[in-house]
Design an enzyme around this catalytic site. Sequence first.
Site, PDB file in Angstrom:
ATOM      1  N   GLU A  19      35.316  39.115  39.105  1.00 34.53           N
ATOM      2  CA  GLU A  19      35.692  38.413  40.342  1.00 34.53           C
ATOM      3  C   GLU A  19      34.827  38.848  41.516  1.00 34.53           C
ATOM      4  O   GLU A  19      35.149  39.819  42.207  1.00 34.53           O
ATOM      5  CB  GLU A  19      37.174  38.659  40.668  1.00 34.53           C
ATOM      6  N   LYS A  64      35.671  34.602  37.892  1.00 38.97           N
ATOM      7  CA  LYS A  64      36.659  34.202  38.912  1.00 38.97           C
ATOM      8  C   LYS A  64      35.980  34.210  40.275  1.00 38.97           C
ATOM      9  O   LYS A  64      35.962  35.238  40.966  1.00 38.97           O
ATOM     10  CB  LYS A  64      37.852  35.164  38.889  1.00 38.97           C
TER      11      LYS A  64
HETATM   12  P1  13P Z   1      44.260  34.307  45.866  1.00 41.86           P
HETATM   13  O1  13P Z   1      44.317  33.063  45.010  1.00 41.86           O
HETATM   14  O2  13P Z   1      45.445  34.475  46.771  1.00 41.86           O
HETATM   15  O3  13P Z   1      42.934  34.457  46.553  1.00 41.86           O
HETATM   16  O4  13P Z   1      44.397  35.526  44.874  1.00 41.86           O
HETATM   17  C1  13P Z   1      43.680  35.550  43.723  1.00 41.86           C
HETATM   18  C2  13P Z   1      43.296  36.936  43.422  1.00 41.86           C
HETATM   19  O5  13P Z   1      43.590  37.427  42.353  1.00 41.86           O
HETATM   20  C3  13P Z   1      42.521  37.665  44.432  1.00 41.86           C
HETATM   21  O6  13P Z   1      42.010  38.830  43.866  1.00 41.86           O
END
Ligand code: 13P
Length: 341
Positions: free
Chosen positions: A176, A218
């Site tokens: 991510e 992500k």
């Molecule tokens: P949000 O969809 O609220 O951005 O959260 C996703 C997430 O896992 C952030 O690390």
Amino acid sequence: MAQNLHDIARALVADGKGILAADESTGTIKKRFDSIGVENTEENRRAYRDLLFTTPGAEEYISGVILFDETIRQSGHDGTPFPKLLESKGIIPGIKVDQGAKPLAHAEGETVTEGLDGLRERLAEYYGLGARFAKWRATYSITDDLPSDYCIWANAHALARYSALCQETGIVPIVEPEILQDGTHTIERGYHVACRVLAALYTELYDQRVDIEGTLLKPNMVLSGYEASNRAGFDEVAEWSLKCFYKHVPAAVPGIVFLSGGQSDEDATAHLNAMNATGPHPWQLSFSYGRALQAPSLKAWSGKPDQVEAGQRAYYHRAKLNSAARSGLYAPEMERETANV
Ligand code: 13P
């Protein structure tokens, strides 16, 4: 093992399904609870996660749930440990394993995500508790000068080290790299930063021998800054985002599971829908939303035991609409449907 990693990654992006991010740290969930006037106690955190995880039918649209360290050790109201409860519905338990974004030395305003020390041992424990996928979030800010190459490469290196350790344990890493969308940047600038971040990320993942088919990406969507004038509309966001992913995300990646990053729940659904409406694409385009899946549910529940079902209806409905957006079949009119649980 490798085949198993591929199977898990593909199951997480099965048709019509996406991921619920319920891995808010104790500090982050406090902000969510403050917004509805609920005290941030361990029992309230447990009760809220219990509401989400026991929502009847959520498994039609939800493939996996990301848990926080405290949550993976908690149980539902009937005493079933949360990972077991999720598994019994066919939902794959996941775990956030990073230990947060910390100031990056010699880089004013930038962060590097920590948590590599002892990670091999922590992953082995989480595997024993039922986790089959994990998440590590790096963050980058956009200004006229940032992010620096130093920040981009330091975070890419850590994301790859985390990924290799996960795969060694039989856990699918979700990588991510979140480019924060605060500020006044144009969508073009957002696109260029996203391209640089992803180019570095996949270089490091290959260099560190990560099996790409056993990972999920992500990312943020490519957006205009939240404070920008003339912000790009849904179709433009879809176009710039796809242009970036086509250039920088290998077709071997089974799925791109977006974070919502502070977009409204309706915007996050509409953006995902716009991207899928022009599919098929080489990867599944799905969701791994925190706020955009939970906001209406939190509000409907508001910490009241007699509002648990209302909270569950709101969550189910949001999950259903995001499922529709997986195939470009979402329409804003669906927002007005009554949510049935
Ligand atoms: P949000 O969809 O609220 O951005 O959260 C996703 C997430 O896992 C952030 O690390």
